[in-house]
Scaffold this motif. Structure first.
Motif, PDB file in Angstrom:
ATOM      1  N   GLN A  22       0.617  -1.092  -0.074  1.00 55.66           N
ATOM      2  CA  GLN A  22       0.004   0.017   0.027  1.00 55.66           C
ATOM      3  C   GLN A  22       0.697   1.188   0.121  1.00 55.66           C
ATOM      4  O   GLN A  22       0.413   2.202   0.575  1.00 55.66           O
ATOM      5  N   THR A  26       4.083   3.865   5.210  1.00 54.62           N
ATOM      6  CA  THR A  26       2.571   3.490   5.512  1.00 54.62           C
ATOM      7  C   THR A  26       2.127   3.885   6.869  1.00 54.62           C
ATOM      8  O   THR A  26       2.729   3.722   7.773  1.00 54.62           O
ATOM      9  N   VAL A  31      -3.604   1.255   7.051  1.00 55.44           N
ATOM     10  CA  VAL A  31      -3.535   0.038   6.396  1.00 55.44           C
ATOM     11  C   VAL A  31      -4.886  -0.864   6.700  1.00 55.44           C
ATOM     12  O   VAL A  31      -5.395  -0.713   7.821  1.00 55.44           O
ATOM     13  N   ASP A  49       3.924   4.450  -5.640  1.00 59.94           N
ATOM     14  CA  ASP A  49       2.858   4.622  -4.732  1.00 59.94           C
ATOM     15  C   ASP A  49       1.415   4.304  -5.618  1.00 59.94           C
ATOM     16  O   ASP A  49       0.523   3.685  -5.370  1.00 59.94           O
ATOM     17  N   ASN A  55      -3.806   2.506  -1.354  1.00 54.37           N
ATOM     18  CA  ASN A  55      -2.613   3.269  -0.668  1.00 54.37           C
ATOM     19  C   ASN A  55      -3.047   3.561   0.552  1.00 54.37           C
ATOM     20  O   ASN A  55      -3.973   3.887   1.204  1.00 54.37           O
ATOM     21  N   THR A  57      -0.364   5.613   2.507  1.00 55.36           N
ATOM     22  CA  THR A  57       0.907   6.660   2.809  1.00 55.36           C
ATOM     23  C   THR A  57       0.253   7.656   3.938  1.00 55.36           C
ATOM     24  O   THR A  57      -0.815   8.135   3.915  1.00 55.36           O
TER      25      THR A  57
END
Length: 263
Positions: A22, A26, A31, A49, A55, A57
């Motif tokens: 992801q 992260t 998540v 990414d 994702n 982040t």
């Protein structure tokens, strides 16, 4: 000549590749998140990414350096709730939804957003979250496109970025012997080609007319359109970007015309 322009970055994500990660840096709280993401959140995203289906982040204050900002979020429509994780229908929905809201965000029409260096990407939940019932989408504006090796920093807000006469730093040009072989750069940098107009080669409900029809229609229009844009010189060079059936099925109906000009 054929290549993917910056704005069609997201169509490469229709299959939902690289779902096993992801993105970089992260945030554990993001998540496998089931909740709809935060609208307006900023992140430092990279092309790697953006190449992923999901994702997580970490967000950063939008007053700090960032390369992406979330401009649209929501739940997927009811008819997609039972879709497979990598169903192409998800990508078609994202293209229609994110591209429409992208134009509204930047204050531009469809033609102008196809000639900007900024683009959009979309994300869905992780596969684990999907299995847990998450059905959200997230659209991010990003400071680059499909061919970008790295993204440029965005302003604190991109709302109205292309309203009026856009600055050259946000418009796309190409440096090289041809549009196809050239590196895509902001028009504020030295360049040889500038994306100046677009052509609509079909209506939304039309069947794909075939590669040859799209290519010839684009070429003939761009020859006239670029000549007019340059003031009808005796001699001039032009290029054009056209697309194949995959992009058509995703929703794109436009080709881009390029003029050879150093300014």
């Amino acid at each position: 000549m054929r290549l993917l322009p910056t704005l069609l970055l997201a169509t490469a994500l229709l299959a939902g590749c690289a779902t096993d990660a992801q993105g970089g840096d992260t945030d554990p709280d993001q998540v496998d998140a089931v909740e709809v993401p935060e609208l307006g959140a900023c992140r430092v995203l990279t092309p790697d990414d953006v190449a992923r289906a999901s994702n997580a982040t970490r967000t950063v204050p939008c007053s700090e350096r960032h390369t992406a900002q979330t401009y649209a979020v929501g739940e997927l429509p009811t008819d997609l709730r039972d879709a497979a994780y990598d169903d192409e229908a998800l990508g078609s929905f994202a293209y229609e939804t994110c591209s429409t809201k992208f134009q509204e965000l930047l204050g531009a029409d469809e033609s102008l957003v196809m000639r900007t260096v900024v683009s959009w990407a979309w994300f869905r939940p992780s596969e684990e979250a999907w299995d847990d019932g998450a059905r959200w989408y997230r659209c991010d504006v990003v400071g680059g496109g499909e061919q970008s090796e790295e993204y440029v920093a965005l302003p604190e807000t991109t709302e109205g970025l292309l309203m009026g006469r856009p600055k050259d730093r946000w418009m796309v040009c190409a440096s090289g012997p041809s549009v196809d072989a050239g590196e895509k750069v902001p028009c504020s940098q030295p360049h040889d080609w500038r994306a100046v107009t677009t052509i609509k080669v079909g209506d939304q409900d039309d069947e794909y007319p075939g590669d040859r029809v799209v290519e010839v229609t684009t070429r003939d229009f761009c020859s006239d359109s670029v000549g007019a844009w340059l003031g009808y010189p005796v001699e001039y060079d032009f290029g054009f970007t056209w697309f194949h059936e995959a992009e058509w099925q995703a929703g794109n109906r436009r080709s881009v015309c390029w003029a050879r000009t150093p300014d």
